[in-house]
Design a protein around this motif. Structure first.
Motif, mmCIF file in Angstrom:
data_model
loop_
_atom_site.group_PDB
_atom_site.id
_atom_site.type_symbol
_atom_site.label_atom_id
_atom_site.label_comp_id
_atom_site.label_asym_id
_atom_site.label_seq_id
_atom_site.Cartn_x
_atom_site.Cartn_y
_atom_site.Cartn_z
ATOM 1 N N PHE A 177 100.903 88.381 42.335
ATOM 2 C CA PHE A 177 100.934 86.954 42.036
ATOM 3 C C PHE A 177 101.928 86.198 42.908
ATOM 4 O O PHE A 177 102.057 84.985 42.776
ATOM 5 C CB PHE A 177 101.259 86.742 40.554
ATOM 6 N N ILE A 186 99.161 81.379 40.184
ATOM 7 C CA ILE A 186 97.718 81.621 40.130
ATOM 8 C C ILE A 186 97.081 80.672 41.124
ATOM 9 O O ILE A 186 97.385 79.473 41.141
ATOM 10 C CB ILE A 186 97.162 81.377 38.717
ATOM 11 N N GLN A 298 95.625 80.856 31.738
ATOM 12 C CA GLN A 298 94.259 80.531 32.164
ATOM 13 C C GLN A 298 93.599 79.554 31.193
ATOM 14 O O GLN A 298 92.897 78.622 31.614
ATOM 15 C CB GLN A 298 93.445 81.824 32.281
#
Length: 355
Positions: A177, A186, A298
């Protein structure tokens, strides 16, 4: 649709629900632990519409509308006083999106523990994300609006990636990441239309992933290859491979036509940068470093994308962020160009016969 003059009675009724949470620490000898009662402020009464929109990024009527859409997916866990009301759950999540701060800060807003706030943010984000297909979808209705920017013909959308900063997930996968600037993130792929609404969002790839890799492994690419765009194009930067349905800029220009092509391409493609800016200013949580689990991050990204489109669709006033949002210069620059398997025939023909 979302007029501030609309009757708020339904929302006011929902605010009558209250809750208890933490245990009172000040006990006399022999006393049993007691639950602390919280009297929640009715912000629908205490705040005018401008103040409400500033704090929650949506106006009062939009919140009522959204609440009816996600109500089937909201749970209330406590048996006493019906737990945290659906309205207060939604307001807590919206406040978190607006501040992008520690969960304990928004937990205090409705008088719940940090763990309860974490659960509420996750649940509400998941509920809003369920509306993805209703508000975020590919279409080909923006060609005229894109053309009016710089006379670039037959453009359906602009595509790019933006990095959402996160804390390091864990030692085992953390380095995946870390992006090119050394920041954990992200890499979010998004496509916008001519109204600066999102038509596609992919929010599951580590920050080290190349934009072209995300695109090549996306449902969006498969849809484009089966003709979803018809005779229209997406515009992407040099990080993407040139395709019959995705046009990229020329790396080297030699003729006036090529120069005009690049200039029109850049001006038109700038819509995705503007979209990112509006999205991140309205919901600063995706501009700052998120300290949630990966699945919940997310959910938040997709939820705020849905909310962005709701705000654009119903012309909800754009309000300045309540916290300092990093400027665009903090974004990662375009990644190194991917020159593999570039299909340049369509681009060459367009430059030769149009520009």
């Amino acid at each position: 649709m979302f007029s501030s003059d609309t009757d708020d009675s339904d929302l006011e009724m929902l605010t009558q629900l209250s809750d208890w949470d933490d245990t009172d620490n000040e006990l006399e000898p022999g006393d049993h632990p007691r639950r602390r009662q919280y009297q929640r402020v009715n912000v629908l009464v205490t705040l005018n519409d401008a103040e409400f929109t500033f704090r929650f990024r949506l106006n009062k009527v939009a919140v009522e509308f959204l609440l009816t859409e996600i109500m089937p997916y909201i749970r209330v866990t406590s048996k006493r006083n019906n737990g945290v009301s659906p309205l207060h759950q939604l307001l807590l999540a919206l406040r978190f999106y607006a501040l992008g701060t520690m969960l304990i800060s928004v937990a205090d807003f409705v008088g719940v523990s940090k763990s309860s706030a974490s659960r509420i943010v996750a649940d509400i984000s998941a509920a809003i994300a369920r509306l993805y297909d209703k508000y975020i979808y590919l279409h080909v209705r923006s060609a005229e609006k894109f053309f009016n920017i710089a006379q670039f013909p037959r453009v359906s959308g602009a595509i790019d990636g933006t990095h959402v900063h996160i804390q390091s997930p864990c030692s085992e996968i953390g380095e995946e990441f870390r992006n090119r600037k050394g920041i954990f993130s992200i890499n979010v792929q998004a496509v916008c239309d001519g109204d600066l609404k999102l038509m596609n969002v992919v929010a599951r790839w580590p920050g080290s992933t190349h934009d072209a890799t995300i695109f090549n492994n996306s449902i969006l690419r498969a849809s484009c290859e089966t003709g979803a765009l018809g005779n229209q194009w997406l515009l992407g930067d040099s990080a993407y491979p040139n395709r019959p349905y995705l046009l990229t800029p020329l790396l080297n220009t030699a003729t006036p036509q090529e120069i005009r092509y690049n200039e029109a391409h850049i001006k038109t493609r700038n819509t995705i940068e503007r979209t990112f800016g509006i999205w991140k200013r309205r919901f600063p949580v995706i501009s700052l470093t998120m300290r949630l689990s990966l699945p919940n991050i997310q959910k938040v990204i997709i939820a705020t994308a849905v909310l962005h489109n709701i705000c654009r669709t119903y012309n909800i006033e754009e309000v300045p962020p309540e916290v300092n949002v990093p400027c665009d210069a903090a974004e990662d620059p375009d990644q190194l160009p991917n020159m593999e398997l570039n299909d340049v025939e369509n681009r060459t023909e367009l430059i030769r016969h149009y520009f």
